[in-house]
Design an enzyme around this catalytic site. Structure first.
Site, PDB file in Angstrom:
ATOM      1  N   THR A  17       0.889  -1.140  -0.069  1.00 35.05           N
ATOM      2  CA  THR A  17      -0.122   0.011   0.054  1.00 35.05           C
ATOM      3  C   THR A  17       0.898   1.134  -0.179  1.00 35.05           C
ATOM      4  OG1 THR A  17      -0.027   0.130   2.207  1.00 35.05           O
ATOM      5  CG2 THR A  17      -1.958  -1.161   1.290  1.00 35.05           C
TER       6      THR A  17
ATOM      7  N   GLU B 131      -5.557  -3.831  -1.149  1.00 31.78           N
ATOM      8  CA  GLU B 131      -6.107  -5.186  -0.260  1.00 31.78           C
ATOM      9  C   GLU B 131      -7.151  -5.902  -0.651  1.00 31.78           C
ATOM     10  OE1 GLU B 131      -5.393  -1.732   0.873  1.00 31.78           O
ATOM     11  OE2 GLU B 131      -4.733  -1.879   2.649  1.00 31.78           O
TER      12      GLU B 131
ATOM     13  N   LYS C 185     -14.033  16.925  11.898  1.00 35.25           N
ATOM     14  CA  LYS C 185     -14.654  16.611  13.237  1.00 35.25           C
ATOM     15  C   LYS C 185     -14.816  18.054  13.763  1.00 35.25           C
ATOM     16  CE  LYS C 185     -12.986  12.018  13.962  1.00 35.25           C
ATOM     17  NZ  LYS C 185     -11.680  11.835  13.450  1.00 35.25           N
TER      18      LYS C 185
ATOM     19  N   TRP D  99     -19.687  15.385  12.115  1.00 43.77           N
ATOM     20  CA  TRP D  99     -18.494  15.026  10.972  1.00 43.77           C
ATOM     21  C   TRP D  99     -18.949  15.571   9.793  1.00 43.77           C
ATOM     22  CZ3 TRP D  99     -17.153   9.054  11.229  1.00 43.77           C
ATOM     23  CH2 TRP D  99     -16.559   8.741  12.347  1.00 43.77           C
TER      24      TRP D  99
HETATM   25  P1  ADP Z   1      -3.684   3.623  -0.539  1.00 47.73           P
HETATM   26  O1  ADP Z   1      -4.625   3.452   0.546  1.00 47.73           O
HETATM   27  O2  ADP Z   1      -2.349   3.043  -0.458  1.00 47.73           O
HETATM   28  O3  ADP Z   1      -4.065   5.121  -1.202  1.00 47.73           O
HETATM   29  P2  ADP Z   1      -5.350   2.381  -2.596  1.00 47.73           P
HETATM   30  O4  ADP Z   1      -5.104   2.520  -3.913  1.00 47.73           O
HETATM   31  O5  ADP Z   1      -5.370   0.857  -2.224  1.00 47.73           O
HETATM   32  O6  ADP Z   1      -4.064   2.962  -1.965  1.00 47.73           O
HETATM   33  O7  ADP Z   1      -6.539   3.392  -2.085  1.00 47.73           O
HETATM   34  C1  ADP Z   1      -7.640   2.638  -1.505  1.00 47.73           C
HETATM   35  C2  ADP Z   1      -8.628   3.670  -1.108  1.00 47.73           C
HETATM   36  O8  ADP Z   1      -8.995   4.620  -2.255  1.00 47.73           O
HETATM   37  C3  ADP Z   1      -9.735   3.328  -0.736  1.00 47.73           C
HETATM   38  O9  ADP Z   1      -9.778   2.527   0.828  1.00 47.73           O
HETATM   39  C4  ADP Z   1     -10.709   4.728  -0.548  1.00 47.73           C
HETATM   40  O10 ADP Z   1     -10.463   5.558   0.333  1.00 47.73           O
HETATM   41  C5  ADP Z   1     -10.161   5.257  -1.938  1.00 47.73           C
HETATM   42  N1  ADP Z   1     -10.969   4.842  -3.039  1.00 47.73           N
HETATM   43  C6  ADP Z   1     -11.099   4.122  -4.018  1.00 47.73           C
HETATM   44  N2  ADP Z   1     -11.932   4.137  -4.848  1.00 47.73           N
HETATM   45  C7  ADP Z   1     -12.811   4.934  -4.416  1.00 47.73           C
HETATM   46  C8  ADP Z   1     -14.067   5.857  -4.881  1.00 47.73           C
HETATM   47  N3  ADP Z   1     -14.981   5.231  -5.810  1.00 47.73           N
HETATM   48  N4  ADP Z   1     -14.271   6.587  -4.197  1.00 47.73           N
HETATM   49  C9  ADP Z   1     -13.938   7.210  -3.052  1.00 47.73           C
HETATM   50  N5  ADP Z   1     -12.807   6.584  -2.658  1.00 47.73           N
HETATM   51  C10 ADP Z   1     -12.334   5.573  -3.157  1.00 47.73           C
END
Ligand code: ADP
Length: 544
Positions: A181, A326, A431, A436
């Site tokens: 990640t 993940e 917050k 929120w």
């Molecule tokens: P990192 O967490 O390392 O930035 P990832 O690419 O695995 O890498 O990111 C996953 C995160 O991206 C998700 O947990 C979410 O917060 C965000 N995400 C992915 N797709 C969407 C979406 N369509 N709308 C909002 N957030 C998104």
């Protein structure tokens, strides 16, 4: 009673074999800056066999990690197929990682061989001397590799290797590939995908309830192969027989639009920031983006304005999707329910997506109880399924799992049809006075204003309310809209107490290594006093 069916392990080898045999004429097209390089799957298949033989000659055995430090191109797809099929583990390294993180992930995964684009050799050279597990570096393409000692060229390696490879019978639960990640807090965490998880994920990607990748597609693979396996698209495309159009490192709007006009892809995947740039360029140059049947967009919230503009100008539907490293990453795809079209589809299309077949999602509130699937109860989203990780590689993180479910760190709702709405990351919500505010909703509302190109909203400390939103806005060229006008625009669109009273007009929103808004940089800049902030008056009427 036991079933009568045969046991055959679900392996990447099978994806490779099928594509090699039945999709012989489908092509991988690599953009080289000036022109395109093409090879059909039959030719690529022979090279995959030679790569496996060559890697074996370098001492790669089952279970060894082979890193790739490459952009999107034919050779990277070859590594995607050869490395897992021979029983080794493909570890895609993010070319944009900070040196310290890059050193950490190579070391943590214990990469034995690294396949590296010559063009980025100096980036690898900064750290690789501190990575004792790396024995060999293979360089791909043109470029000065003198900063790396003892390299071997990819083509030279393949020239000396034979075709044909006796692919081993592996256990489907063995690791096939790994990704870390991007580590917004602490060290990056490794996810080790199994053959089984990747096989099932690839099938799911081709299904009509997800991305519907088909032999008739020509896919522009914009999302980098070092980011969650390019969302699994190269595997799904290979098994379906879709052409794969690879842009190398030419990910700016101008070359992407050129590739689109010349190669006329039917499908593509990338984060919203890329499509925003592509759209801005295409609008300014009268370009034609109409070849797409659909574009999948995710990784962060997709603004409605972006979806609308693409559809109006080019008749191309942008389909929002949600996922994480993940989750392999396919988790949810925002295809509206059966029979829902036109205006009525918007509430669905602007959500993160509907859970893909194979993935379950639930909401857990602050007390750890499972909340209702009513589209209203807000909490942390938890997911599980055969392509969702159940642990991190060599890194106990019990706080990230809950009764066998992965805690996503995303805050939102799930409705009775399985649509996820993400209101924020747990670390980005604002917050204020015990309530929120969703930074994502504020950003989307702001980005719907015609003068706003991009907007990122972050929490800043406030004596009275604990935190208040600071809106960091990038205006479109030529616009000189004032903060007061934007605040007026928001009133009526969001709750009045949500409207920010602190504004900063910036040249560009800082982005992470995978192209998402990097809000921690904005928070740090604010804390250091580096942002020029204008005020529009306090949350006057409070929340009453
Ligand atoms: P990192 O967490 O390392 O930035 P990832 O690419 O695995 O890498 O990111 C996953 C995160 O991206 C998700 O947990 C979410 O917060 C965000 N995400 C992915 N797709 C969407 C979406 N369509 N709308 C909002 N957030 C998104």
């Amino acid at each position: 009673m036991r079933g009568t069916m045969q046991e055959s392990p679900l392996l990447i080898r099978e994806i490779f074999r099928h594509g090699q045999q039945v999709n012989r004429t489908s092509e991988i097209v690599t953009f080289e800056g000036g022109g395109f390089r093409r090879a059909n799957f039959a030719e690529v298949g022979g090279r995959v066999e030679r790569l496996a033989n060559a890697l074996r000659g370098l001492g790669v055995r089952e279970g060894d990690r082979v890193g790739t430090f490459c952009f999107n191109h034919q050779e990277h797809v070859e590594a995607y197929l050869a490395v897992p099929s021979m029983g080794a583990v493909l570890h895609t390294l993010n070319v944009r990682l900070f040196p310290e993180q890059l050193r950490y992930v190579i070391d943590h995964a214990e990469d034995k061989v690294v396949i590296c684009d010559a063009a980025v050799a100096p980036l690898l050279a900064r750290v690789v001397h501190e990575c004792p597990t790396v024995e060999r570096i293979v360089t791909v393409g043109e470029g000065d590799v003198s900063s790396l000692s003892e390299t071997i060229g990819y083509e030279e390696l393949l020239d000396g290797a034979a075709e044909g490879f006796d692919w081993p019978d592996l256990d489907e639960h063995e690791a096939a590939a790994m990704c870390y990640t991007s580590g917004t807090t602490g060290n990056p965490k490794g996810v080790a995908y199994t053959h089984r998880s990747m096989y099932l994920h690839s099938l799911a990607s081709t299904s009509s309830v997800a991305l519907g990748i088909a032999a008739s597609d020509r896919i522009l693979v914009v999302v980098p192969q070092f980011h969650a396996n390019a969302w699994g698209i190269p595997y799904a495309g290979w098994l379906a027989g879709a052409d794969l159009i690879m842009p190398r490192h030419f990910l700016q709007a101008e070359p992407l639009v050129k590739i689109i006009e010349l190669e006329r892809p039917t499908f593509a995947g990338a984060v919203p920031t890329i499509w925003n740039e592509v759209l801005r360029y295409a609008e300014g140059h009268g370009s034609d983006l109409s070849s797409f049947r659909a574009i999948v967009c995710g990784g962060s919230a997709v603004p409605r304005s972006l979806i609308e503009r693409f559809e109006q100008l080019y008749g191309v539907p942008i389909i929002q999707a949600w996922g994480m490293t993940e989750t392999s990453p396919l988790g949810a795809v925002a295809i509206p329910p059966r029979g829902v079209t036109g205006e009525e589809a918007w509430p669905y299309r602007t959500k993160a997506g509907r859970v893909a077949f194979g993935v379950e999602a639930r909401i857990v509130d602050g007390e750890g109880s499972v909340a209702a699937r009513d589209g209203e109860s807000v909490g942390e989203i938890e997911v599980r399924g055969p392509w969702v990780t159940g642990a991190y590689y060599g890194d106990d993180a019990p706080d990230r799992f809950h009764d066998g479910w992965l805690r996503t760190g995303d805050v939102g709702t799930v409705d009775e049809l399985g649509f996820l709405a993400i209101t924020d990351r747990t670390k980005d919500v604002i917050k204020t006075g015990g309530e929120w505010i969703s930074s994502v909703e504020l950003e989307n509302a702001l980005m719907a204003h015609p003068d706003v190109f991009e907007a990122a909203v972050v929490a800043v400390p406030d004596q009275r309310w604990d935190e208040r939103p600071l809106a960091c806005v990038v205006l479109r060229e030529g616009a000189d809209t004032r903060a007061e006008e934007l605040a007026d625009y928001l009133r009526g669109r969001v709750a009045r107490w949500w409207v920010p009273e602190k504004w900063s007009f910036i040249g560009e929103v800082p982005k992470t290594s995978v192209g998402k808004f990097d809000k921690k940089v904005l928070r740090a800049e604010f804390a250091k006093g580096d942002l020029e902030v204008v005020s529009t008056g306090g949350p006057s009427s409070g929340r009453s």
